[in-house]
Design an enzyme around this catalytic site. Structure first.
Site, short mmCIF file in Angstrom:
data_model
loop_
_atom_site.label_atom_id
_atom_site.label_comp_id
_atom_site.label_asym_id
_atom_site.label_seq_id
_atom_site.Cartn_x
_atom_site.Cartn_y
_atom_site.Cartn_z
N ASP A 33 1.33 -61.64 38.26
CA ASP A 33 2.61 -62.50 38.77
C ASP A 33 3.38 -61.88 39.67
OD1 ASP A 33 3.46 -60.64 37.12
OD2 ASP A 33 3.98 -62.01 35.28
N ASP A 51 9.36 -64.05 23.91
CA ASP A 51 8.79 -65.39 23.27
C ASP A 51 7.46 -65.45 23.54
OD1 ASP A 51 8.07 -65.38 25.97
OD2 ASP A 51 9.63 -66.97 26.63
N HIS A 59 5.25 -64.69 25.94
CA HIS A 59 4.47 -65.15 27.10
C HIS A 59 3.65 -63.89 27.81
CE1 HIS A 59 8.16 -63.49 29.45
NE2 HIS A 59 7.25 -62.81 29.84
N GLU A 67 4.93 -69.13 30.23
CA GLU A 67 6.01 -69.41 29.06
C GLU A 67 5.56 -70.25 27.99
OE1 GLU A 67 8.36 -67.45 28.89
OE2 GLU A 67 9.76 -67.72 30.84
C1 GLP Z 1 7.54 -60.10 32.42
C2 GLP Z 1 6.23 -60.01 33.10
C3 GLP Z 1 4.99 -59.78 31.80
C4 GLP Z 1 5.51 -58.81 30.89
C5 GLP Z 1 6.97 -58.98 30.23
C6 GLP Z 1 7.44 -57.90 29.18
O1 GLP Z 1 8.02 -60.80 31.97
N1 GLP Z 1 5.88 -61.05 33.82
O2 GLP Z 1 4.02 -59.54 32.39
O3 GLP Z 1 4.51 -58.60 29.96
O4 GLP Z 1 7.88 -59.00 31.53
O5 GLP Z 1 7.82 -56.90 29.87
P1 GLP Z 1 8.21 -55.46 29.21
O6 GLP Z 1 6.99 -54.83 29.00
O7 GLP Z 1 9.15 -54.74 30.11
O8 GLP Z 1 8.89 -55.66 27.75
#
Ligand code: GLP
Length: 260
Positions: free
Chosen positions: A67, A136, A138, A143
């Site tokens: 992304d 959440d 995702h 989302e």
């Molecule tokens: C962002 C990314 C996701 C990731 C999420 C959680 O939203 N787009 O791909 O899984 O963060 O991040 P973290 O691993 O820092 O909790």
């Protein structure tokens, strides 16, 4: 879905890196799906170490980022293109032109999304997709409410996700509202998915997507339909799971030849 509960990030990174190393040795031109966020960073560090110390070779591999933010100026240090480069691909011997990232600053976003999908298809699809999970539920930036058949497209972030990600920016107001993300259908096409989650703040999301109903309100729950999804979590992230003892028993007694 295989759930593996491990003592900490070192063990999680080691197991994920083992799967990636085995894939690269079997298929040197493998296509890797690369997630950002903090959860996958120990995996990248471990792969960098194996590259430096025992020559793990990425010279024929390809990488596709999951992304990207929309609207950040090119070269912004928190754009995912830069994060992936800095944290991983600049530290191994992958060819820079083999590292692909959705284009969040394209003039024609739908056309850029289609081109991204086409590039993945042309290379035979993703062999192994690394994922984190949002609080959440995702995955990527899909989302709650994301279509289970969605492909790479633009999405709006939920306020909680912007707050969760504000730590990477100077403040909440700097976090973009829009993103481009591989869709849930795109992610489901990967041949193997490894999702990593650590810490108590992920316990509810893990419980929801592993043991809750498959529902768009929790995007990661689609992985219950994936034929080869591996969930690597620490004790804190596993703390709300009903069947934790069963997952532990299963992994501890798994035939060695099976691998991940
Ligand atoms: C962002 C990314 C996701 C990731 C999420 C959680 O939203 N787009 O791909 O899984 O963060 O991040 P973290 O691993 O820092 O909790």
């Amino acid at each position: 879905m295989e759930v593996v509960i491990l003592p900490g990030t070192r063990q999680i990174a080691g197991l994920a890196a083992d799967a990636i190393e085995a894939l690269l040795r079997r298929k040197p031109n493998a296509v890797l799906g690369l997630a950002t966020g903090s959860s996958p960073l120990p995996i990248y560090d471990e792969l960098v170490r194996r590259h430096a110390e025992r020559g793990l070779d990425f010279s024929q591999a390809h990488g596709f980022a999951l992304d990207e933010y929309v609207g950040l100026p090119p070269g912004h240090p928190e754009s995912y293109r830069e994060v992936i480069r800095r944290e991983f691909t600049n530290r191994i011997n992958i060819q820079p032109e083999n590292v692909h990232c959705p284009d969040g600053s394209a003039e024609d976003i739908p056309a850029a999304c289609q081109a991204y999908e086409d590039a993945m298809t042309e290379l035979g699809g993703v062999d192994l997709q690394i994922l984190g999970v949002g609080t959440d539920g995702h995955i990527g930036f899909n989302e709650p409410g994301s279509s289970f058949t969605s492909r790479t497209r633009i999405k709006s972030l939920i306020e909680q996700t912007r707050k969760d990600n504000a730590r990477f920016f100077k403040g909440l107001s700097e976090v973009p509202h829009h993103v481009v993300t591989q869709g849930l259908g795109t992610i489901m096409d990967a041949r193997h998915v490894i999702l990593v989650a650590t810490g108590a703040q992920k316990a509810q999301a893990v419980r929801d997507f592993v043991e809750g109903p498959v529902a768009a309100i929790c995007a990661a729950s689609i992985l219950q339909f994936h034929p080869h999804a591996t969930i690597l979590i620490d004790e804190a992230a596993a703390s709300s799971l009903k069947l934790a003892d069963y997952y532990r028993h299963t992994f501890d007694n798994k035939p060695k030849w099976q691998g991940l």
